[in-house]
Design a protein around this motif. Structure first.
Motif, PDB file in Angstrom:
ATOM      1  N   ARG A 115      39.028 -20.440 -43.780  1.00 56.03           N
ATOM      2  CA  ARG A 115      41.100 -20.000 -43.927  1.00 56.03           C
ATOM      3  C   ARG A 115      41.257 -21.218 -43.880  1.00 56.03           C
ATOM      4  N   ASN A 116      40.190 -22.679 -43.567  1.00 53.88           N
ATOM      5  CA  ASN A 116      41.290 -23.249 -43.045  1.00 53.88           C
ATOM      6  C   ASN A 116      41.630 -24.088 -42.407  1.00 53.88           C
ATOM      7  N   VAL A 117      42.108 -22.798 -41.316  1.00 48.47           N
ATOM      8  CA  VAL A 117      42.794 -23.416 -39.632  1.00 48.47           C
ATOM      9  C   VAL A 117      42.694 -24.694 -39.632  1.00 48.47           C
ATOM     10  N   ASP A 118      43.495 -25.471 -39.399  1.00 48.09           N
ATOM     11  CA  ASP A 118      43.738 -26.620 -38.542  1.00 48.09           C
ATOM     12  C   ASP A 118      42.709 -27.055 -37.554  1.00 48.09           C
ATOM     13  N   LEU A 119      41.532 -27.151 -37.234  1.00 52.41           N
ATOM     14  CA  LEU A 119      41.014 -27.146 -35.804  1.00 52.41           C
ATOM     15  C   LEU A 119      39.510 -28.155 -36.351  1.00 52.41           C
ATOM     16  N   THR A 120      39.953 -28.615 -35.087  1.00 50.24           N
ATOM     17  CA  THR A 120      38.174 -29.732 -35.046  1.00 50.24           C
ATOM     18  C   THR A 120      37.608 -28.283 -34.177  1.00 50.24           C
ATOM     19  N   ALA A 190      38.128 -36.522 -37.518  1.00 54.72           N
ATOM     20  CA  ALA A 190      38.140 -34.902 -37.470  1.00 54.72           C
ATOM     21  C   ALA A 190      39.878 -34.305 -37.241  1.00 54.72           C
ATOM     22  N   ILE A 191      39.698 -35.043 -36.363  1.00 52.82           N
ATOM     23  CA  ILE A 191      40.836 -34.008 -35.821  1.00 52.82           C
ATOM     24  C   ILE A 191      42.409 -34.568 -35.988  1.00 52.82           C
ATOM     25  N   THR A 192      42.214 -35.977 -37.169  1.00 57.15           N
ATOM     26  CA  THR A 192      43.523 -36.134 -37.943  1.00 57.15           C
ATOM     27  C   THR A 192      42.844 -35.412 -38.591  1.00 57.15           C
ATOM     28  N   LYS A 193      42.286 -35.152 -39.628  1.00 54.04           N
ATOM     29  CA  LYS A 193      42.071 -34.147 -40.477  1.00 54.04           C
ATOM     30  C   LYS A 193      42.591 -33.601 -40.128  1.00 54.04           C
ATOM     31  N   ARG A 194      43.524 -32.677 -41.510  1.00 56.04           N
ATOM     32  CA  ARG A 194      44.226 -31.391 -41.797  1.00 56.04           C
ATOM     33  C   ARG A 194      43.617 -30.458 -42.611  1.00 56.04           C
ATOM     34  N   GLY A 195      43.372 -29.659 -41.816  1.00 57.68           N
ATOM     35  CA  GLY A 195      42.097 -28.338 -42.340  1.00 57.68           C
ATOM     36  C   GLY A 195      41.086 -28.021 -40.996  1.00 57.68           C
ATOM     37  N   PHE A 196      40.057 -27.750 -41.142  1.00 56.54           N
ATOM     38  CA  PHE A 196      38.778 -26.871 -40.452  1.00 56.54           C
ATOM     39  C   PHE A 196      37.466 -28.637 -40.549  1.00 56.54           C
ATOM     40  N   SER A 197      37.825 -29.012 -39.570  1.00 58.20           N
ATOM     41  CA  SER A 197      37.228 -30.416 -39.607  1.00 58.20           C
ATOM     42  C   SER A 197      35.775 -29.745 -38.544  1.00 58.20           C
ATOM     43  N   PHE A 198      34.943 -30.225 -39.446  1.00 56.00           N
ATOM     44  CA  PHE A 198      32.960 -29.990 -37.890  1.00 56.00           C
ATOM     45  C   PHE A 198      32.319 -31.420 -37.762  1.00 56.00           C
ATOM     46  N   VAL A 199      32.379 -31.483 -36.768  1.00 52.16           N
ATOM     47  CA  VAL A 199      31.223 -32.821 -35.872  1.00 52.16           C
ATOM     48  C   VAL A 199      30.287 -31.754 -35.945  1.00 52.16           C
ATOM     49  N   GLU A 200      28.992 -32.621 -35.660  1.00 55.47           N
ATOM     50  CA  GLU A 200      27.888 -32.049 -35.072  1.00 55.47           C
ATOM     51  C   GLU A 200      27.521 -32.624 -34.917  1.00 55.47           C
ATOM     52  N   ILE A 201      26.806 -32.864 -32.752  1.00 49.85           N
ATOM     53  CA  ILE A 201      26.845 -33.837 -32.189  1.00 49.85           C
ATOM     54  C   ILE A 201      25.373 -33.093 -31.783  1.00 49.85           C
ATOM     55  N   LEU A 202      23.955 -34.267 -32.400  1.00 51.31           N
ATOM     56  CA  LEU A 202      23.197 -33.849 -31.124  1.00 51.31           C
ATOM     57  C   LEU A 202      22.720 -34.731 -29.932  1.00 51.31           C
ATOM     58  N   SER A 203      22.469 -33.549 -29.272  1.00 47.20           N
ATOM     59  CA  SER A 203      22.206 -34.389 -28.151  1.00 47.20           C
ATOM     60  C   SER A 203      20.722 -33.850 -27.045  1.00 47.20           C
TER      61      SER A 203
END
Ligand code: TPP
Ligand code: TPP
Ligand code: SF4
Ligand code: SF4
Ligand code: SF4
Ligand code: SF4
Ligand code: SF4
Ligand code: SF4
Ligand code: MG
Ligand code: MG
Lengths: 292, 89, 194, 385, 292, 385, 89, 194
Positions: A115-120, A190-203
């Motif tokens: 959907r490309n909802v504006d979420l991070t 990612a937060i400022t990107k308009r649309g659906f952004s995804f950040v994977e954090i290895l931990s």
């Protein structure tokens, strides 16, 4: 060498510290990176919301001094979708674990990307279900031991960047909790990107994953992050799958422009509502013959 | 290795930033990240325990600290932070 | 009569439900009476038997199912065979002439009697086709009905058509209604009665 | 974009599902997330058409779990929100419905019941989810469930449901059925100003003093929305008044008791019943939804035959009107409970009757409503014992 | 010109014909292709199982004379996974609709592909929810009308081949119900392929989709399939998204070798069970401190 | 690959969850699909370790919905199958649980209850899902639910659950709780040959004559497995004896009634109770799970104080032992029902008491078990009315 | 347009396969696929209705049928099929 | 004594639950008595207070919680402070000497009296570290307990250790047990008693 307040305490629910995470757990670092990213961005924090599911990583929603929603296991994304759609002025950040987002919540992940909802969406990948005590999940590497793979895992893990990219995400990056500065930058993008952004954090999850796999302690994992990573911005997502013994590919893999859900919605609806409202027999009345 | 022409502002060019390290001992869980990843070896693990029984780090060479904030950034517990010292003149 | 029970029956796709809807709407919205419609259809997406049950009354209607229909509009043989026997003695049965072959028996009007109904047949589909599209056969039937029984006011029916259908379809449907109505007025004395 | 009136004042001939959607709009609902399922789909379809007209948002989610989650999220954005489904989708919503009770999130969930269990009879009527409405999510809680009996009530009770949900801060259920969802009837929509609207109590005091789960006298805590600067933390874990998780049995006792008590103590405000012929009744029909209308016919038949029959229609099914039932049990001979299930509300009636009056369920598992004569037969039976 | 039995009646529950599908609906063609593919393959049909969810397409499980399971909406794949894992001798075919498999069932789809369980998933994509009367779904093209997108759809559809490929499918193809012979071949390849295979079948839904979108009737759609398709075997899945007005890309997009779930399982477990069973305190006893 | 014994005959000191897994293996369970959740995870973990040893299959699915679906699939492959969860996961299983009842699929579902509603108290005890066990899926059906009170019973009742599920062809629920799941106790596993095993009735006649839903006298139809050549069609739609979908109210009546009746008519075979002190009791404690053990202590204290108290432990909770309760109601003064919820089984007791005996619930919403003195106080109260 | 060398097997090479078309009228729903996609125009829609009211196709030129089975393959209803005729000698 | 109630308390990670488990197992499996263990811990994955409650008896045990512990093993100050007051008069309290500072008050054994307990302190962690790993401090404590009270047979305890732990860990744990046991035997007369 001791003072009352940490400089970030005002962004945290400091009355809840120390947090519940284990010694050496990387989630605390990921949380700081989020908080620092937000602070530097200077967006209105009163309108910034963190939504999480259930898991160790999901506890972040309860430690940041923002509106925080600790929803049910796997459902952070649809809850966040409701928030964002009902109030598009909110900055909505989903912060949760790999199991939460990609196992039980996997469907919501791909649909929100579509959907490309504006979420991070920030996904802490610790290769395991931490909170329930170390069961395997959709990111557990092949052959790894967990309490539910006592003979070694034989289910190949997801390549999460590839999955969300194929689903339609407009921003996809991966970092580790060792790469704090780059991670902060990525979170800001990612937060400022308009649309659906995804950040994977290895931990590192010393309790649920490292210990059982004789991978040492959290510090050892941090050393691995430091020495076994390769930054490849723009790497084709299909090529960044994580395999034991191979380099961890980090970087920004996707950053493209595509109309967001709201943009498309506004455009599509703009063509209508020229005539005043007239009650009509909606086609339902004739759709007499439907089932199930 | 900068190839830009250096502007001589003598009183500043030679000084490096310095930091003072603060530790909230009761938050620390002894993970050693700060010790390990401090590029200047300012910190070391101490024998001290906090009330939860965790070993906490100690500052062993604060004068070497460049306020790079790596320790602060990598501490999962919000237990350590660094304040920049007034520059020595 | 202060209460009418009407059953309209045929196949999915014949506009059975729409016909019931328009009838009820005319009564409820334009004649300001009480009206209910319940519908029934099979599991298929198309082509299975379906019917709508309309009750029109001056009082609130609690039980919305027909106990003894005053009127049956049968648009298929199956519908006719199944529902005609239920019609109240002295009731009205309207059939689509080209799709339904009425049997002998109780349905012939052999003078007012205990067990008789008034049966009228109309080639509604043919009339509709002549008007432009077979899809309005249901409306032709409604016009026919309006002329044969004082269930709803013709003006109410016309309003119902106007307020319910997409603009582009209104004219054709009104024409269909009038065509049916006209045939009904004639039929009251003439030979459309079987 | 706001082009249509939210309240379609006037006389309509619409089905129950459409009336429900109109009721929601009239109540101020501006968010709908749903997933198609017969016989509730028309609610979503109507909302899809109407919400954009009034500046609201419609979204079809990937499933029912996502739908209810989005509804809860929207409610926390400060917007009145709803979803609608039928049995299979209702079952899928159970976990997150519980999250709604635990976090005290106002919203409305409509279940247009069809024949069950499982996929059952998708197009045909059933009333098999009445107990599920009360007990379907894990853990213990109280709910409010209304059962409309007409298209008009699909409109009216949807407004009532929103008002109750806002007033008591909980998900309110509309337990309709396939006949009531699809029945097309005259529905009168009053002028906007005649529609009573209740909005959630808002907290507007200073941030520092706000405790998201500090109840007022009615046991309901005032609410704020995300983005208003109160920086709330909302969790489905057992929590204290600050909203912080707690693992103490005391916190559990306080929270979970209050969640139940806020409904129980306000039962009189919540419960609506419709009664007929109770003055002289020695047998009382207890029914709801479409079955109440069928029972009404049975009453007419029985009264015509000289039986002293009363009719009690449950408009509020949960909380169960215990008090009224106990009162009646003391003076009538029997309750007759026709239901389209294997006897659900009949159990509650039996419990409240406490042996003082007979309880006679008249049951069909769905697929069709009763023949009024089946109920009549039970009346005859009861009149002879 | 009339005879009692159709030559395929023995493979069908002919006593249930005519089926419930609308005139012009393509599902019947897809079903025949499946039946023909099976007949020609000469695999033991007694051990061939068709599992479906709920929807028009899902009704196939009830018309083929095989073991057929008509499960719940979206859950055909996990049910099939249980069948296959409990009895690896079965040939397990999932046959269902786009809404069933990719909306409510999307998570199971990607996880089954990830695991590479030896299943064949056949997805009838008619761009709509047929059975419930024409609501939009995750494959509905942009701008299309449906009963839940009365102003035109503004959610971009999934590119299903890309999604399942990114998840790990080893065989991915797309055909239409017009391309019957190629479809039969594809189904045979998919069924014989070891691992998770996926075949998307484009099919007309005149009742729920075409009519409302003024796209003519089923025959018109068949003509579109005939004239507007382009066969591109091996096309990168990311490039085969369906867009209105553009060519439909058909073909076999993925066909690769990767160990199946069972193969990996056997290999992984083979290293164990050398010593006789000894009761041990499993680590659970020490995993005292887990939650949620 | 078969390296371990399926039946670990001998004396063990293991917790309830582990005992449950061992019970399943002893009962012949060879398939487990699950998803981790406290406090049920150890069942999955034990199965993950043990199933490969006995040639069975363990799979961790992507969620609980997938887990129960896979279990149903495995059962139709002819293999005894199980899953285990706690409240939130149990809620998610509701839709497909209903599919299990509708298709008459034998399997076992374990719910190790924690404090609810919602995420609630993940590590702490609750008994809030007892009514959900009965009513949690849409539509009407009967179920069988057993409530173990010890680690030994986690073993024993898991076997019983498999046997009942095979015998009556339905999902059987084990409604355990966090204390019983985690309590570590002596568990005696008998020799394999002493463990009674029931297997589903198999149809072995000619294909042409097989009607998958033609019941025998016990109302249970014999079963076949996928792949045996019978070419069955199994659907969650209402179906006739051939298994073909039907939309007739008659088919609904026949099918859904039978699903309920096969449990109701066999209630005597299914119901197990444990009783103490019933000879002279004028007050009876009714309890299950961990609460029954706490109640036992209260009984000891009360008897020591001279009270004539009986103790009725519900091993089978569903179908509810109505008959026994009604018998007792006729001769005792009161029932005391301590539960870790807001009063669920107490309602059933109250209904069966039908006003003849008092019902006194002693309630805690979870987080900790009762103090036996709370129950004692209720005994005192009851002894004085 | 075959460019392969033709082997002369005189009695067969010149013959083309022929088929006989069968229709199960009560199954037909009149979709016209068989008519439209028959490459030899063997079929046409007729005026006939079956009992459900669907128009059914008619065979108008069976002699042209090559038993290509396209009609059979494309019929969603399993209502039409083709049987190969004995080859004419 | 036919019934023992034992509480073992400390932090997550100290092997509190394992100690309870081994004690119960020795009783249940090797001494063939009844035994139950229930455990309690906080929401944290590591480091929060936890305890295990063990009951050993000849009769079946219904109520599995301690009413008045006969024995408390306190491995942290918090555990000591919270649970010591609950111990039955005349009961036994064992503390990890380097982690717990006992208060004065009732816990000093000032001759057998109504409100006294027997208190023993042992540097179990130090002993464990000397043996090779602090992780076995819990087992040292169990050895100590076995010598000081006839709860379970030492041979049962040894069997429990052997049958419960991974092969590689058995030897160390048995050594820990013996070391604690030895100290306990000495302590019965000597000055480990506080
Ligand atoms: C419906 C449901 N199923 C299962 C659980 C139990 N549960 C809680 S957290 C969790 C897994 C968390 O793993 P992940 O998302 O990777 O987070 P981590 O703890 O590793 O950060 C599970 C299975 C639950 N709370 N709800
Ligand atoms: C849990 C649940 N939600 C919704 C439904 C209603 N439902 C039945 S079929 C269907 C959609 C079918 O669409 P698709 O899978 O595309 O199949 P098609 O009918 O188009 O072949 C829906 C939403 C249901 N049966 N169960
Ligand atoms: S269990 Fe793992 S993820 Fe959870 S807090 Fe501990 S280290 Fe972190
Ligand atoms: S600021 Fe940098 S140099 Fe100073 S102590 Fe921290 S890591 Fe070391
Ligand atoms: S990084 Fe933080 S928690 Fe870790 S040792 Fe340093 S101060 Fe302590
Ligand atoms: S609704 Fe569409 S998919 Fe369903 S049978 Fe009709 S044409 Fe086919
Ligand atoms: S077999 Fe081929 S040529 Fe013959 S009728 Fe069918 S489509 Fe036409
Ligand atoms: S393709 Fe089949 S259904 Fe369609 S017209 Fe031809 S015979 Fe009839
Ligand atoms: Mg994780
Ligand atoms: Mg579809």
């Amino acid at each position: 060498m001791s003072e009352e307040r940490h400089p970030l305490d005002h962004l945290l629910r400091a009355d809840r510290l120390p947090h519940i995470w284990c010694p050496g757990c990387g989630i605390g670092i990921a949380m700081r990176c989020l908080v620092l990213a937000l602070e530097e961005l200077r967006i209105p924090l009163d309108r910034t919301v963190v939504v999480s599911g259930i898991g160790c990583s999901a506890r972040v929603a309860g430690y940041v001094r923002l509106d925080g929603f600790h929803t049910t296991h796997g459902r952070a994304i649809p809850f966040a979708t409701g928030l964002k759609l009902a109030n598009p002025d909110l900055t909505v950040i989903v912060f949760s674990g790999d199991g939460d987002l990609a196992a039980i919540g996997g469907n919501h992940l791909i649909h929100a990307a579509r959907r490309n909802v504006d979420l991070t969406v920030i996904c802490v990948n610790n290769f395991i279900y931490g909170m329930t005590g170390g069961q395997s999940g959709p990111t557990t590497p092949l052959a790894a031991r967990s309490t539910t793979t006592p003979y070694g895992n034989f289910e190949p893990p997801f390549n999460l960047p590839a999955l969300v990219a194929a689903s339609g995400a407009v921003y996809v990056a991966r970092w580790t909790v060792f790469h704090v500065r780059r991670l902060i930058t990525a979170l800001q993008e990612a937060i400022t990107k308009r649309g659906f952004s995804f950040v994977e954090i290895l931990s590192p999850c010393p309790t649920g994953y490292l210990r059982r796999n004789k991978l040492g302690d959290a510090l050892d994992m941090m050393r691995v992050f430091k020495t076994q990573s390769e930054i490849r911005h723009g790497a084709p997502p299909a090529e960044v799958g994580i395999e034991l013994g191979k380099k961890l590919i980090l970087g920004k893999f996707v950053d493209l422009e595509r109309p967001t859900y709201h943009e498309r919605m506004r455009k599509q609806l703009a063509a209508f509502f020229i005539e005043p409202y007239v009650e009509k027999v909606s086609e339902e009345v004739e759709a007499e013959e439907v089932e199930s | 290795m900068s190839v830009e022409p250096t502007v001589h502002t003598p009183s500043r060019a030679v000084r490096r930033p310095r930091g003072r390290v603060f530790l909230l001992t009761e938050r620390c869980k002894g993970c050693r990240f700060c010790v390990e990843f401090c590029p200047r070896h300012v910190l070391a693990m101490s024998d001290r325990f906090n009330s939860k029984g965790y070993h906490v780090p100690a500052v062993i060479a604060e004068e070497l600290c460049t306020d790079c904030k790596m320790c602060e950034l990598l501490c999962p517990e919000f237990a350590i932070y660094v304040v920049r010292l007034e520059e020595e003149r | 009569m202060s209460r009418w029970e009407v059953k309209i029956a045929g196949f999915g796709g014949q506009g059975i439900i729409l016909a019931g809807y328009l009838l009820g709407k005319a009564a409820a919205v334009y004649d300001r009476r009480h009206a209910t419609m319940v519908q029934s259809y099979g599991p298929e997406a198309r082509g299975s038997a379906c019917n709508s049950q309309v009750i029109i009354a001056d009082e609130p209607i609690y039980y919305p199912y027909l106990t003894e229909p005053d009127v049956l509009i049968a648009m298929s043989q199956e519908a006719y065979a199944r529902f005609a026997p239920e019609v109240k003695p002295g009731g009205l049965v309207l059939i689509e002439r080209d799709l339904v072959a009425p049997d002998a028996g109780r349905l012939r009007d052999e003078g007012p009697g205990e067990d008789t109904v008034r049966l009228y047949a109309l080639p509604a589909t043919k009339i509709a086709e002549e008007l432009g599209h077979r899809i309005v056969a249901n409306i032709v039937m409604l016009g026919f009905l309006c002329a044969l029984a004082p269930i709803v006011s013709p003006s109410g029916m016309r309003e119902a058509v106007r307020s319910s259908l997409p603009k582009s379809a209104i004219e054709l449907n009104l024409m269909a209604f009038e065509a049916g109505y006209e045939r009904g007025r004639l039929s009251r004395s003439a030979d459309d009665r079987v | 974009m706001k082009r249509g009136p939210a309240v379609l004042t006037g006389v309509h001939f619409i089905n129950g599902d459409v009336a429900c959607a109109e009721g929601a709009l009239a109540a101020g609902c501006r968010f709908f997330a749903g997933y198609p399922i017969t016989p509730a789909t028309e609610i979503a379809e109507r909302m899809a058409e109407r919400l954009p007209e009034v500046g609201g948002t419609f979204i079809q989610m990937e499933d029912e779990i996502a739908s209810i989650s989005a509804v809860l999220g929207a409610s926390w954005a400060g917007v009145k929100a709803m979803t609608a489904t039928s049995g299979p989708g209702f079952s899928l919503m159970m976990e997150n419905l519980g999250f709604g009770y635990m976090t005290e999130t106002p919203c409305v969930i409509v279940n247009v019941q069809r024949g069950g269990p499982s996929t059952g009879l998708p197009t045909l009527v059933g009333q098999g989810d009445m107990m599920q409405a009360r007990w379907g999510s894990h853990g213990d809680y109280e709910t409010i469930a209304l059962a409309p009996s007409s298209a008009q009530e699909m409109f009216d009770l949807t407004i009532a449901a929103f008002n109750l949900s806002e007033k008591y801060r909980l998900p309110v259920l509309i337990m309709s059925d396939a006949v009531i969802g699809h029945i097309t009837e005259r529905v009168i929509i009053p002028p906007e100003e005649e529609i009573p609207i209740v909005n959630r109590k808002r907290f507007t005091g200073p941030r520092e003093t706000y405790l998201p789960y500090l109840p007022e006298d009615d046991l309901v805590p005032p609410m704020v929305a995300a983005g208003e600067g109160y920086r709330v933390y909302i969790t489905g874990l057992t929590h204290d008044e600050r909203g912080y998780p707690s693992t103490s049995p005391d916190a559990q006792e306080r929270l979970v008791r209050r969640l139940a008590e806020k409904v129980r103590r306000n039962a009189r405000d919540i419960i609506r019943l419709e009664e007929r012929g109770m003055e002289d009744a020695d047998v009382v029909l207890v029914a709801y939804g479409i079955s109440a209308r069928v029972a009404y016919r049975a009453m007419e038949l029985a009264r015509a035959a000289g039986r002293r029959v009363g009719w009690l229609r449950l408009i509020t099914v949960w909380p169960f009107p215990e008090e009224r039932l106990r009162e009646l049990a003391a003076r009538v001979r029997a309750f007759i409970v026709p239901e389209l299930n294997l006897g659900q509300i009949a159990r509650e009636v039996e419990r409240c009757a406490a042996g003082r009056a007979l309880t006679i369920p008249v049951l069909r598992p769905g697929g069709a409503v009763h023949d009024p004569r089946e109920i009549l037969a039970a009346i005859e039976e009861a009149s002879h014992v």
